[in-house]
Design a protein around this motif. Structure first.
Motif, PDB file in Angstrom:
ATOM      1  N   GLY A  23      58.550 -12.932  35.322  1.00  0.00           N
ATOM      2  CA  GLY A  23      57.703 -12.191  34.579  1.00  0.00           C
ATOM      3  C   GLY A  23      56.350 -12.425  34.331  1.00  0.00           C
ATOM      4  N   TYR A  24      56.285 -13.750  34.177  1.00  0.00           N
ATOM      5  CA  TYR A  24      54.734 -14.133  33.975  1.00  0.00           C
ATOM      6  C   TYR A  24      54.020 -14.255  35.149  1.00  0.00           C
ATOM      7  N   GLN A  25      54.344 -14.349  36.162  1.00  0.00           N
ATOM      8  CA  GLN A  25      53.806 -14.009  37.563  1.00  0.00           C
ATOM      9  C   GLN A  25      53.269 -12.509  37.897  1.00  0.00           C
ATOM     10  N   LYS A  26      54.160 -11.811  37.417  1.00  0.00           N
ATOM     11  CA  LYS A  26      53.788 -10.242  37.473  1.00  0.00           C
ATOM     12  C   LYS A  26      52.865  -9.899  36.459  1.00  0.00           C
ATOM     13  N   LEU A  27      52.715 -10.531  35.386  1.00  0.00           N
ATOM     14  CA  LEU A  27      51.801 -10.225  34.470  1.00  0.00           C
ATOM     15  C   LEU A  27      50.357 -10.761  35.003  1.00  0.00           C
ATOM     16  N   LEU A  28      50.350 -12.094  35.528  1.00  0.00           N
ATOM     17  CA  LEU A  28      49.103 -12.554  35.989  1.00  0.00           C
ATOM     18  C   LEU A  28      48.446 -11.675  37.160  1.00  0.00           C
ATOM     19  N   ALA A  39      50.750  -9.333  25.842  1.00  0.00           N
ATOM     20  CA  ALA A  39      51.741 -10.477  26.432  1.00  0.00           C
ATOM     21  C   ALA A  39      51.028 -11.931  25.735  1.00  0.00           C
ATOM     22  N   ALA A  40      49.761 -11.888  26.123  1.00  0.00           N
ATOM     23  CA  ALA A  40      48.893 -12.937  25.824  1.00  0.00           C
ATOM     24  C   ALA A  40      49.143 -13.243  24.281  1.00  0.00           C
ATOM     25  N   ILE A  41      49.200 -12.378  23.273  1.00  0.00           N
ATOM     26  CA  ILE A  41      49.174 -12.581  21.961  1.00  0.00           C
ATOM     27  C   ILE A  41      50.601 -12.857  21.779  1.00  0.00           C
ATOM     28  N   GLN A  42      51.704 -12.407  22.267  1.00  0.00           N
ATOM     29  CA  GLN A  42      53.182 -12.953  22.282  1.00  0.00           C
ATOM     30  C   GLN A  42      53.037 -14.285  22.463  1.00  0.00           C
ATOM     31  N   TYR A  43      52.606 -14.797  23.813  1.00  0.00           N
ATOM     32  CA  TYR A  43      52.815 -16.123  24.175  1.00  0.00           C
ATOM     33  C   TYR A  43      52.055 -17.126  23.230  1.00  0.00           C
ATOM     34  N   LYS A  51      50.264 -20.462  28.688  1.00  0.00           N
ATOM     35  CA  LYS A  51      50.243 -19.242  29.494  1.00  0.00           C
ATOM     36  C   LYS A  51      49.283 -18.382  28.827  1.00  0.00           C
ATOM     37  N   ALA A  52      49.266 -18.124  27.347  1.00  0.00           N
ATOM     38  CA  ALA A  52      48.450 -17.378  26.508  1.00  0.00           C
ATOM     39  C   ALA A  52      46.822 -17.796  27.050  1.00  0.00           C
ATOM     40  N   GLY A  53      46.479 -19.142  27.106  1.00  0.00           N
ATOM     41  CA  GLY A  53      45.037 -19.391  27.593  1.00  0.00           C
ATOM     42  C   GLY A  53      44.771 -18.811  28.891  1.00  0.00           C
ATOM     43  N   THR A  54      45.663 -18.797  29.919  1.00  0.00           N
ATOM     44  CA  THR A  54      45.493 -18.406  31.195  1.00  0.00           C
ATOM     45  C   THR A  54      45.407 -16.731  31.407  1.00  0.00           C
ATOM     46  N   TYR A  75      41.276 -16.879  20.058  1.00  0.00           N
ATOM     47  CA  TYR A  75      42.276 -17.354  20.591  1.00  0.00           C
ATOM     48  C   TYR A  75      42.331 -18.227  21.616  1.00  0.00           C
ATOM     49  N   PHE A  76      41.702 -17.815  22.667  1.00  0.00           N
ATOM     50  CA  PHE A  76      41.164 -18.676  23.772  1.00  0.00           C
ATOM     51  C   PHE A  76      40.798 -20.154  23.586  1.00  0.00           C
TER      52      PHE A  76
END
Length: 275
Positions: A23-28, A39-43, A51-54, A75-76
């Motif tokens: 799921g994470y790879q798909k997001l990327l 998704a980044a905010i959720q992570y 994961k959030a930072g990436t 956040y970053f």
């Protein structure tokens, strides 16, 4: 059947982890900015700062001009801090409060820049350039936000860094003494006393300064000895005035008596030579 249960659970766990990674790879790979941002905010909220930072790093250039950009950049910066990338977090927090000086996060970003630099300050034995930079930013923060809710913590960081520099200065002067560079030791201890008049190392510094001056006089050429012994006597007077109950008092008195005896001997020799 019972013997297969651990293997079954391991297989189930691996499947779940692979699904999660998938799921994470798909997001990327996704081009859906909104979906990636959510998704980044959720992570981030879950504490998965890697994961959030990436995701946020990819999103920041895509969010320019959008209201989410401000939060994404703050956040970053914090994902770097949480991963102990303090040099990077200091850079990104500075960039944030320079870009958004009126943001609701501006004060905290400035504080976090200072805190990142504080965390990045090295052991006292190493070069202290980063420590001086941290102290400058801390002072700038306190000047800009004198009533900040972070004031007490910021002042505490400043005090800890000052103690580090204090120890660095004392150990540096002590090293000159240990290496028998007595003149350099006297100069360094004098600078230390002027820079840190209330230091807990004050008594030891005053004694070692006297000792260095006495040894310097003993090892000096004849035409400089009298002047240097007289200076040792002056250091002794300053030492006993400041630390009359010192454990090193007897040793200090021994050096004082030795210096006085040498000065008296040279004065007697000078008088005899003049006749």
């Amino acid at each position: 059947m019972l013997s297969f249960r651990p293997a079954f659970f391991l297989l189930l766990l691996s499947t779940l982890l692979l699904g999660s990674c998938s799921g994470y790879q798909k997001l990327l790979k996704s081009t859906d900015v909104n979906k990636k941002y959510e998704a980044a905010i959720q992570y981030y909220d879950k504490g998965d700062f890697f994961k959030a930072g990436t995701l946020l790093e990819e999103l920041i250039p895509l969010l320019k001009g959008r209201p989410e950009s401000e939060k994404a950049q703050f956040y970053f910066a914090n994902t770097n801090y949480r991963q102990r990338n303090y040099t990077l977090s200091a850079y990104y927090f500075k960039n944030f409060h320079d870009t958004y000086p009126n943001s609701e996060y501006a004060e905290e970003a400035y504080f976090m820049q200072a805190k990142s630099l504080f965390k990045d300050s090295p052991n006292y034995q190493l070069d202290q350039t980063n420590t001086y930079t941290a102290l400058e930013v801390i002072q700038e923060f306190l000047n800009r936000y004198p009533e900040s809710r972070f004031r007490a913590e910021t002042e505490g960081m400043s005090q800890e860094l000052q103690k580090k520099l204090e120890r660095k200065a004392f150990e540096g002067a002590s090293l000159y003494y240990a290496l028998r560079y007595y003149q350099s030791a006297v100069t360094a201890f004098t600078g230390f006393q002027q820079g840190y008049p209330a230091s807990p190392y004050g008594e030891q510094a005053a004694f070692l300064k006297l000792s260095a001056q006495y040894d310097l006089a003993r090892e000096s050429v004849e035409n400089k000895q009298q002047e240097r012994y007289l200076e040792a006597i002056a250091f002794y007077q300053a030492f006993i005035d400041a630390f009359p109950q010192s454990k090193s008092l007897k040793e200090a008195e021994r050096m004082y008596d030795g210096a006085r005896a040498e000065v008296d001997k040279m004065k007697t020799a000078g008088t005899a030579a003049a006749k």
